[in-house]
Design a protein around this motif. Structure first.
Motif, PDB file in Angstrom:
ATOM      1  N   UNK A 104       3.389  56.600 -32.260  1.00 60.00           N
ATOM      2  CA  UNK A 104       2.061  57.126 -32.535  1.00 60.00           C
ATOM      3  C   UNK A 104       1.716  57.031 -34.015  1.00 60.00           C
ATOM      4  N   UNK A 105       2.770  57.068 -34.836  1.00 62.56           N
ATOM      5  CA  UNK A 105       2.538  57.049 -36.271  1.00 62.56           C
ATOM      6  C   UNK A 105       2.374  55.638 -36.818  1.00 62.56           C
ATOM      7  N   UNK A 106       2.631  54.607 -35.953  1.00 66.57           N
ATOM      8  CA  UNK A 106       2.508  53.241 -36.443  1.00 66.57           C
ATOM      9  C   UNK A 106       1.057  52.946 -36.809  1.00 66.57           C
ATOM     10  N   UNK A 107       0.926  52.177 -37.833  1.00 68.49           N
ATOM     11  CA  UNK A 107      -0.414  51.856 -38.310  1.00 68.49           C
ATOM     12  C   UNK A 107      -1.080  50.837 -37.395  1.00 68.49           C
ATOM     13  N   UNK A 108      -2.367  50.688 -37.559  1.00 69.64           N
ATOM     14  CA  UNK A 108      -3.124  49.732 -36.768  1.00 69.64           C
ATOM     15  C   UNK A 108      -2.622  48.314 -37.008  1.00 69.64           C
ATOM     16  N   UNK A 109      -2.290  48.010 -38.247  1.00 66.29           N
ATOM     17  CA  UNK A 109      -1.792  46.674 -38.581  1.00 66.29           C
ATOM     18  C   UNK A 109      -0.464  46.394 -37.883  1.00 66.29           C
ATOM     19  N   UNK A 110       0.405  47.402 -37.825  1.00 63.85           N
ATOM     20  CA  UNK A 110       1.692  47.227 -37.151  1.00 63.85           C
ATOM     21  C   UNK A 110       1.506  47.014 -35.655  1.00 63.85           C
ATOM     22  N   UNK A 112      -1.134  45.733 -34.188  1.00 63.02           N
ATOM     23  CA  UNK A 112      -1.697  44.399 -33.997  1.00 63.02           C
ATOM     24  C   UNK A 112      -0.624  43.324 -34.140  1.00 63.02           C
ATOM     25  N   UNK A 113       0.273  43.511 -35.105  1.00 65.59           N
ATOM     26  CA  UNK A 113       1.355  42.548 -35.297  1.00 65.59           C
ATOM     27  C   UNK A 113       2.292  42.533 -34.095  1.00 65.59           C
ATOM     28  N   UNK A 114       2.558  43.714 -33.558  1.00 67.45           N
ATOM     29  CA  UNK A 114       3.428  43.800 -32.386  1.00 67.45           C
ATOM     30  C   UNK A 114       2.778  43.135 -31.176  1.00 67.45           C
TER      31      UNK A 114
END
Length: 255
Positions: A104-110, A112-114
């Motif tokens: 839940x704490x992962x950023x939007x960029x992370x 999207x990369x995943x």
């Protein structure tokens, strides 16, 4: 003996005092053997022996309380196992909760990369699967072409041979079957391989050629005298089955 010392005590006085002390000690000491006491002790011992013979000897443990809830080895092992799995389950739940919180704490960029990585992996697997299917199809086509080529070569050698071939006896395995161990349908598939069935004129032409080759009467004219007697009937039955299947296909084209 009567001369006093500085304290006024004579040797006779000391001697008398020692005698009185020894006499007092002898009077206070009990006699070494007391017959009455010995008799009482003997009587008590006899009573004690009779009591033990009648009621038995009691141990100290006989008066201890009985613990009905005492834990044996099996119960102990079950308890330890349960505690172990409860601990592992709690730890797994804790890790899952921590992982969920981390996601839940992962950023939007992370995120999207995943997602991009997952998509690329899926596309790679899809390409590899399609390449595998293409290779399998090419291999299958090569196998079918090889069967068709060997079939045509054997037909030419068997049915169009010279005078020396006319004298050679033919067993069941010597007949140029399209698929020696296959069914009638598999044999027909090999015969007609390479012809587009949607191209009706070309397909009909190939079909007529095979009908003429495997017509029972024409086959008998070419080969009946050369057939091994032990395989003759089996060969003729298979030829008839092939001819019937080819005729059925020809009828379907007219429908």
């Amino acid at each position: 003996m009567t001369a006093p010392n500085n304290a006024g005590v004579t040797p006779q006085d000391l001697l008398n005092w020692m005698k009185r002390k020894e006499t007092a000690q002898n009077m206070s000491r009990p006699s070494e053997t007391d017959p009455e006491k010995e008799w009482l002790e003997k009587l008590f011992g006899e009573c004690e022996d009779e009591f033990y013979e009648t009621f038995g000897v009691y141990d100290d443990d006989d008066f201890l309380p009985v613990d009905d809830d005492e834990e044996d080895f099996g119960d102990w092992a079950d308890r330890i196992r349960k505690e172990y799995f409860d601990k592992k389950h709690a730890e797994a739940q804790r890790l899952a909760a921590a992982s969920s919180g981390w996601k839940k704490k992962k950023s939007k960029q992370e995120r999207e990369q995943e997602e991009k990585s997952h998509k690329e992996l899926y596309e790679k697997l899809q390409r590899e699967h399609e390449e595998y299917l293409a290779r399998a199809a090419r291999k299958e086509e090569e196998t079918r072409q090889g069967k068709k080529r060997r079939y045509d070569e054997r037909c030419a050698a068997t049915f169009s041979g010279g005078s020396s071939a006319d004298n050679t006896k033919l067993s069941y395995s010597d007949i140029p079957w399209p698929a020696p161990r296959g069914t009638v349908q598999e044999m027909v598939d090999v015969m007609l391989h390479g012809v587009d069935r949607k191209d009706v004129p070309a397909f009909r032409k190939m079909l007529r050629k095979q009908q003429a080759l495997w017509h029972p009467d024409k086959f008998a004219q070419r080969c009946e005298t050369r057939l091994e007697e032990k395989d003759k009937q089996r060969i003729l039955d298979t030829v008839t089955a092939l001819s019937q299947e080819l005729n059925r296909l020809a009828q379907s084209l007219r429908a």
